[in-house]
Design a protein around this motif. Structure first.
Motif, PDB file in Angstrom:
ATOM      1  N   GLU A 198     -26.393  20.798 -13.053  1.00  0.00           N
ATOM      2  CA  GLU A 198     -25.914  21.749 -14.067  1.00  0.00           C
ATOM      3  C   GLU A 198     -26.966  21.911 -15.167  1.00  0.00           C
ATOM      4  O   GLU A 198     -27.211  23.016 -15.650  1.00  0.00           O
ATOM      5  CB  GLU A 198     -24.596  21.258 -14.671  1.00  0.00           C
ATOM      6  N   MET A 199     -27.603  20.806 -15.535  1.00  0.00           N
ATOM      7  CA  MET A 199     -28.630  20.845 -16.572  1.00  0.00           C
ATOM      8  C   MET A 199     -29.906  21.526 -16.076  1.00  0.00           C
ATOM      9  O   MET A 199     -30.541  22.278 -16.808  1.00  0.00           O
ATOM     10  CB  MET A 199     -28.955  19.411 -17.028  1.00  0.00           C
ATOM     11  N   PHE A 200     -30.251  21.251 -14.808  1.00  0.00           N
ATOM     12  CA  PHE A 200     -31.486  21.803 -14.230  1.00  0.00           C
ATOM     13  C   PHE A 200     -31.166  22.395 -12.857  1.00  0.00           C
ATOM     14  O   PHE A 200     -31.382  21.748 -11.827  1.00  0.00           O
ATOM     15  CB  PHE A 200     -32.551  20.709 -14.102  1.00  0.00           C
ATOM     16  N   PRO A 201     -30.651  23.617 -12.819  1.00  0.00           N
ATOM     17  CA  PRO A 201     -30.208  24.232 -11.561  1.00  0.00           C
ATOM     18  C   PRO A 201     -31.286  24.325 -10.488  1.00  0.00           C
ATOM     19  O   PRO A 201     -30.976  24.320  -9.296  1.00  0.00           O
ATOM     20  CB  PRO A 201     -29.762  25.635 -11.998  1.00  0.00           C
ATOM     21  N   ASN A 202     -32.536  24.401 -10.886  1.00  0.00           N
ATOM     22  CA  ASN A 202     -33.623  24.547  -9.910  1.00  0.00           C
ATOM     23  C   ASN A 202     -34.244  23.219  -9.490  1.00  0.00           C
ATOM     24  O   ASN A 202     -35.106  23.177  -8.603  1.00  0.00           O
ATOM     25  CB  ASN A 202     -34.717  25.466 -10.463  1.00  0.00           C
ATOM     26  N   ALA A 203     -33.811  22.145 -10.136  1.00  0.00           N
ATOM     27  CA  ALA A 203     -34.372  20.830  -9.804  1.00  0.00           C
ATOM     28  C   ALA A 203     -33.757  20.317  -8.498  1.00  0.00           C
ATOM     29  O   ALA A 203     -32.612  20.609  -8.167  1.00  0.00           O
ATOM     30  CB  ALA A 203     -34.111  19.838 -10.929  1.00  0.00           C
ATOM     31  N   LEU A 204     -34.551  19.552  -7.750  1.00  0.00           N
ATOM     32  CA  LEU A 204     -34.107  18.990  -6.483  1.00  0.00           C
ATOM     33  C   LEU A 204     -33.767  17.517  -6.645  1.00  0.00           C
ATOM     34  O   LEU A 204     -34.312  16.842  -7.527  1.00  0.00           O
ATOM     35  CB  LEU A 204     -35.220  19.144  -5.442  1.00  0.00           C
ATOM     36  N   CYS A 205     -32.871  17.032  -5.800  1.00  0.00           N
ATOM     37  CA  CYS A 205     -32.473  15.621  -5.846  1.00  0.00           C
ATOM     38  C   CYS A 205     -32.714  14.989  -4.478  1.00  0.00           C
ATOM     39  O   CYS A 205     -32.122  15.415  -3.481  1.00  0.00           O
ATOM     40  CB  CYS A 205     -31.004  15.477  -6.222  1.00  0.00           C
ATOM     41  N   LEU A 206     -33.572  13.989  -4.450  1.00  0.00           N
ATOM     42  CA  LEU A 206     -33.859  13.269  -3.213  1.00  0.00           C
ATOM     43  C   LEU A 206     -33.343  11.843  -3.336  1.00  0.00           C
ATOM     44  O   LEU A 206     -33.757  11.103  -4.220  1.00  0.00           O
ATOM     45  CB  LEU A 206     -35.369  13.257  -2.954  1.00  0.00           C
ATOM     46  N   ILE A 207     -32.418  11.485  -2.451  1.00  0.00           N
ATOM     47  CA  ILE A 207     -31.899  10.123  -2.429  1.00  0.00           C
ATOM     48  C   ILE A 207     -32.851   9.246  -1.631  1.00  0.00           C
ATOM     49  O   ILE A 207     -33.293   9.611  -0.543  1.00  0.00           O
ATOM     50  CB  ILE A 207     -30.501  10.074  -1.765  1.00  0.00           C
TER      51      ILE A 207
END
Length: 209
Positions: A73-82
């Motif tokens: 929500e804060m950074f809609p274009n950011a990616l998250c890699l687990i």
């Protein structure tokens, strides 16, 4: 070309230093922050503007996957890699449903990890082979008609599936991180819904589905 900014959330100090070092070796990447606790990350992140979050799951102050929706929500274009040692269904599917863009196991090589970051930035969704197989098998199972899934809640079905594999109540409670009493209450509900008197009858119904 501007470097992709990466944040690392990892509580294992040695591994955090290693992965940060590997990230900074890649000319196109820049690690702009490392954290060992979720709260520290959430406090600092508004000023950092990352392109990617590298997330371990289990941190001293909770599970990072619970914070993914807020990060997105804060950074809609950011990616998250687990990147985690957890390979159980609950963690994997919670992470993906929460918005994780990729899922690696910590036994992956550093080469695979860096390649996976590249894949993410190129529009891919990298996953360790074991995780990818889990996702495919889950989709196959979801597509099969199973009348028990209509009668039981997701948690009840999960408990019955574990019992059908031969696990005892205590083992199921440990696997699902709930109390033994909670398991017993769910089992009683399962008996009522399936119109059975005991565990054996419930398991027979499960295998007949």
């Amino acid at each position: 070309m501007q470097s992709k900014k990466i944040i690392v959330l990892e509580d294992d100090t040695a591994f955090r230093k290693l992965i940060t070092s590997e990230i900074n070796k890649v000319e196109a990447f820049e690690c702009i922050g490392t954290f060992s606790k979720i709260q520290e990350l959430m406090q600092a992140v508004p000023d950092l503007f990352p392109d990617l979050f590298w997330l371990d799951i289990s941190l001293p102050d909770g599970l990072s996957i619970n914070s993914i929706p807020q990060l997105k929500e804060m950074f809609p274009n950011a990616l998250c890699l687990i990147c985690s040692m957890h390979d159980d269904d609950d963690k994997v599917f919670t992470a993906l449903k929460s918005g994780a863009d990729g899922y690696l196991l910590k036994n992956s090589s550093f080469e695979v990890m860096m390649t996976s970051i590249n894949e993410l930035f190129q529009g891919g969704s990298p996953m360790s082979p074991f995780i990818a197989r889990k996702v495919i098998n889950h989709m196959k199972t979801e597509n099969r008609h199973d009348p028990l899934k209509e009668q039981l809640t997701k948690r009840e079905y999960e408990i019955l599936a574990n019992l059908a594999q031969g696990f005892q109540y205590k083992e199921v409670a440990h696997q699902l991180s709930v109390s033994l009493e909670t398991i017993k209450k769910h089992v009683q509900n399962i008996y009522k819904k399936l119109h059975v008197q005991n565990r054996t009858e419930a398991i027979i119904k499960f295998h007949k589905k």
